[in-house]
Scaffold this motif. Structure first.
Motif, PDB file in Angstrom:
ATOM      1  N   UNK A  63      16.068 -11.830   8.268  1.00 31.99           N
ATOM      2  CA  UNK A  63      14.968 -12.438   8.787  1.00 31.99           C
ATOM      3  C   UNK A  63      14.713 -13.627   7.831  1.00 31.99           C
ATOM      4  N   UNK A  64      14.316 -14.823   8.392  1.00 36.41           N
ATOM      5  CA  UNK A  64      14.070 -16.214   7.677  1.00 36.41           C
ATOM      6  C   UNK A  64      12.773 -16.001   6.775  1.00 36.41           C
ATOM      7  N   UNK A  65      12.413 -16.811   6.151  1.00 33.80           N
ATOM      8  CA  UNK A  65      10.968 -16.739   5.552  1.00 33.80           C
ATOM      9  C   UNK A  65      10.056 -16.856   6.343  1.00 33.80           C
ATOM     10  N   UNK A  66      10.128 -17.670   7.395  1.00 34.93           N
ATOM     11  CA  UNK A  66       9.031 -18.220   8.409  1.00 34.93           C
ATOM     12  C   UNK A  66       9.075 -16.884   9.318  1.00 34.93           C
ATOM     13  N   UNK A  67       9.965 -16.121   9.682  1.00 36.45           N
ATOM     14  CA  UNK A  67       9.810 -15.045  10.320  1.00 36.45           C
ATOM     15  C   UNK A  67       9.208 -13.682   9.674  1.00 36.45           C
ATOM     16  N   UNK A  68       9.487 -13.749   8.350  1.00 35.69           N
ATOM     17  CA  UNK A  68       8.760 -12.726   7.544  1.00 35.69           C
ATOM     18  C   UNK A  68       7.176 -13.018   7.705  1.00 35.69           C
ATOM     19  N   UNK A  69       6.943 -14.243   7.626  1.00 32.25           N
ATOM     20  CA  UNK A  69       5.447 -14.677   7.361  1.00 32.25           C
ATOM     21  C   UNK A  69       5.023 -14.296   8.588  1.00 32.25           C
ATOM     22  N   UNK A  70       5.695 -14.314   9.799  1.00 30.99           N
ATOM     23  CA  UNK A  70       5.041 -14.089  11.223  1.00 30.99           C
ATOM     24  C   UNK A  70       4.990 -12.572  11.435  1.00 30.99           C
ATOM     25  N   UNK A  71       5.683 -11.987  10.872  1.00 29.12           N
ATOM     26  CA  UNK A  71       5.760 -10.445  10.898  1.00 29.12           C
ATOM     27  C   UNK A  71       4.642  -9.787  10.216  1.00 29.12           C
ATOM     28  N   UNK A  72       4.558 -10.349   8.842  1.00 30.45           N
ATOM     29  CA  UNK A  72       3.121  -9.950   7.856  1.00 30.45           C
ATOM     30  C   UNK A  72       1.772 -10.371   8.873  1.00 30.45           C
ATOM     31  N   UNK A  73       1.947 -11.697   9.266  1.00 33.08           N
ATOM     32  CA  UNK A  73       0.749 -12.045  10.233  1.00 33.08           C
ATOM     33  C   UNK A  73       0.333 -11.253  11.262  1.00 33.08           C
ATOM     34  N   UNK A  74       1.536 -10.729  11.864  1.00 33.67           N
ATOM     35  CA  UNK A  74       1.039 -10.094  13.120  1.00 33.67           C
ATOM     36  C   UNK A  74       0.558  -8.649  12.803  1.00 33.67           C
ATOM     37  N   UNK A  75       1.209  -7.858  11.789  1.00 33.71           N
ATOM     38  CA  UNK A  75       0.951  -6.670  11.238  1.00 33.71           C
ATOM     39  C   UNK A  75      -0.744  -6.825  10.803  1.00 33.71           C
ATOM     40  N   UNK A  76      -0.791  -7.651  10.019  1.00 38.33           N
ATOM     41  CA  UNK A  76      -2.274  -7.901   9.495  1.00 38.33           C
ATOM     42  C   UNK A  76      -3.284  -8.192  10.661  1.00 38.33           C
ATOM     43  N   UNK A  77      -2.826  -8.985  11.838  1.00 38.14           N
ATOM     44  CA  UNK A  77      -3.902  -9.241  12.784  1.00 38.14           C
ATOM     45  C   UNK A  77      -4.480  -8.094  13.243  1.00 38.14           C
ATOM     46  N   UNK A  78      -3.727  -7.209  13.736  1.00 36.44           N
ATOM     47  CA  UNK A  78      -3.947  -6.146  14.427  1.00 36.44           C
ATOM     48  C   UNK A  78      -5.040  -5.187  13.399  1.00 36.44           C
ATOM     49  N   UNK A  79      -6.112  -4.813  13.812  1.00 37.56           N
ATOM     50  CA  UNK A  79      -7.263  -4.275  12.836  1.00 37.56           C
ATOM     51  C   UNK A  79      -6.808  -2.890  12.123  1.00 37.56           C
ATOM     52  N   UNK A  80      -6.071  -2.114  12.849  1.00 37.55           N
ATOM     53  CA  UNK A  80      -5.586  -0.930  12.147  1.00 37.55           C
ATOM     54  C   UNK A  80      -4.674  -1.213  10.969  1.00 37.55           C
ATOM     55  N   UNK A  81      -3.909  -2.062  11.010  1.00 37.85           N
ATOM     56  CA  UNK A  81      -2.987  -2.325   9.667  1.00 37.85           C
ATOM     57  C   UNK A  81      -3.274  -3.497   8.883  1.00 37.85           C
ATOM     58  N   UNK A  82      -2.860  -3.464   7.839  1.00 41.25           N
ATOM     59  CA  UNK A  82      -2.890  -4.373   6.923  1.00 41.25           C
ATOM     60  C   UNK A  82      -1.702  -4.389   5.889  1.00 41.25           C
ATOM     61  N   UNK A  83      -0.975  -5.405   5.774  1.00 41.34           N
ATOM     62  CA  UNK A  83      -0.029  -5.546   4.729  1.00 41.34           C
ATOM     63  C   UNK A  83      -0.576  -5.891   3.428  1.00 41.34           C
ATOM     64  N   UNK A  84      -0.178  -4.920   2.245  1.00 44.25           N
ATOM     65  CA  UNK A  84      -0.594  -5.217   0.915  1.00 44.25           C
ATOM     66  C   UNK A  84       0.427  -5.663   0.479  1.00 44.25           C
ATOM     67  N   UNK A  85       1.508  -5.420   0.502  1.00 46.37           N
ATOM     68  CA  UNK A  85       2.490  -5.724  -0.519  1.00 46.37           C
ATOM     69  C   UNK A  85       3.933  -6.174   0.269  1.00 46.37           C
ATOM     70  N   UNK A  86       4.390  -7.135  -0.121  1.00 46.83           N
ATOM     71  CA  UNK A  86       5.942  -7.476   0.398  1.00 46.83           C
ATOM     72  C   UNK A  86       6.961  -7.290  -0.622  1.00 46.83           C
ATOM     73  N   UNK A  87       7.887  -6.700  -0.460  1.00 42.50           N
ATOM     74  CA  UNK A  87       8.738  -6.280  -1.523  1.00 42.50           C
ATOM     75  C   UNK A  87      10.103  -6.920  -0.983  1.00 42.50           C
ATOM     76  N   UNK A  88      10.850  -7.833  -2.006  1.00 41.44           N
ATOM     77  CA  UNK A  88      11.895  -8.443  -1.651  1.00 41.44           C
ATOM     78  C   UNK A  88      13.173  -7.915  -1.062  1.00 41.44           C
ATOM     79  N   UNK A  89      13.056  -6.561  -1.656  1.00 40.41           N
ATOM     80  CA  UNK A  89      14.290  -5.766  -1.192  1.00 40.41           C
ATOM     81  C   UNK A  89      14.175  -5.226   0.240  1.00 40.41           C
TER      82      UNK A  89
END
Lengths: 94, 79, 128
Positions: free
Chosen positions: C91-117
């Motif tokens: 995943x490139x940084x842009x796509x990772x950002x979009x993944x985090x965005x999409x997960x947080x956008x839906x009300x049931x799930x929120x990303x709290x931490x992104x681990x580089x591994x």
């Protein structure tokens, strides 16, 4: 017809606002409140803006920009607050 | 349109009350983000009901600059 | 000019046109000039196919977010827990950002931490 739809969307948005904002007063964790706030402030506000868009389609460009930026900023802010707050309030998870 | 605005003001009172009564800093920030979003949406509703787009442009600019200040503050408080 | 630069230019031009609400030739050229003059960020090149996929996923996420919102409203979701989600490889940084965005956008799930591994920590609410 379009009038009914637009008022309907605005009212749905306001219901979302109340439903998602009322848990703020309770004694839940920051993260739980964040879930209900994302219902209220992101989805509810988007519904209100779409309702306004149907009401005044002549200003579609500004309202569309408002919808897009609202969705992006609110979600990113939700992530930032979740990240900052979870470090403090749940040290047991780390 | 007026009753919609009154309902919105009532909804706005909830986070204001929360920001006043809760002492935890994160709960306060959460309430402030809610206030920020709600007021800018209210500005847009007012600009539609008065048919005055100079208010609306200000609201859109506020929305597009976003809550950058609050994000910065969250990082500062986290330290 | 790779796909990423073109995508960036189109994005900036779109925002300019929406903000100024004026689609005349003069304003169009001013917007194009500004889109070129703003500093370009150096990101790893992305294929157009990936971006189209991302756009499609964003469009799918909107109705899904509303469905989840209604589900939360109808049934009380009082259980909270953390899960770990694996990031898809490459995943490139842009796509990772979009993944985090999409997960947080839906009300049931929120990303709290992104681990580089390669892990996201996701906070969820569940019905009892």
């Amino acid at each position: 017809m379009i009038d009914i739809l637009s008022y309907g969307l605005i009212i749905v948005g306001i219901i979302f606002w109340f439903w998602g904002t009322l848990p703020l007063i309770g004694n839940r964790s920051v993260l739980f409140k964040l879930h209900s706030l994302s219902v209220a402030d992101t989805l509810g506000s988007m519904a209100i803006l779409v309702g306004l868009l149907l009401k005044v389609p002549s200003e579609w460009s500004l309202l569309l920009l408002a919808i897009i930026t609202l969705a992006i900023w609110n979600t990113v802010l939700g992530y930032v607050i979740a990240y900052c707050a979870s470090d403090n309030s749940q040290p047991a998870n780390k | 349109m007026d009753s919609i605005l009154i309902a919105m003001i009532l909804a706005l009172l909830i986070p204001i009350y929360e920001a006043w009564q809760d002492d935890d800093i994160w709960q306060k920030i959460l309430a402030f983000t809610s206030i920020a979003t709600k007021t800018s949406i209210m500005m847009l509703v007012i600009s539609v009901s008065r048919d005055d787009w100079s208010i609306g442009v200000v609201a859109v600019i506020i929305l597009s600059v976003g809550n950058a200040g609050l994000m910065l503050m969250a990082h500062l408080i986290k330290g | 000019m790779d796909a990423n630069t073109i995508f960036n230019l189109i994005l900036r031009l779109t925002i300019w046109l929406l903000l100024t609400n004026n689609f005349g030739l003069l304003n169009f050229s001013i917007g194009l000039a500004i889109a070129f003059l703003l500093p370009q960020s150096k990101t790893s090149p992305v294929k157009i196919k990936d971006w189209l996929q991302v756009l499609w996923r964003i469009l799918k996420a909107i109705p899904q977010a509303y469905i989840e919102a209604i589900q939360i409203m109808l049934r009380p979701h009082n259980q909270e827990d953390f899960v770990q989600e694996k990031i898809k490889a490459k995943r490139t940084p842009g796509l990772i950002f979009l993944d985090i965005f999409l997960i947080t956008f839906t009300p049931k799930t929120i990303v709290t931490k992104y681990d580089e591994r390669g892990w996201y920590e996701v906070h969820r609410v569940k019905p009892k």
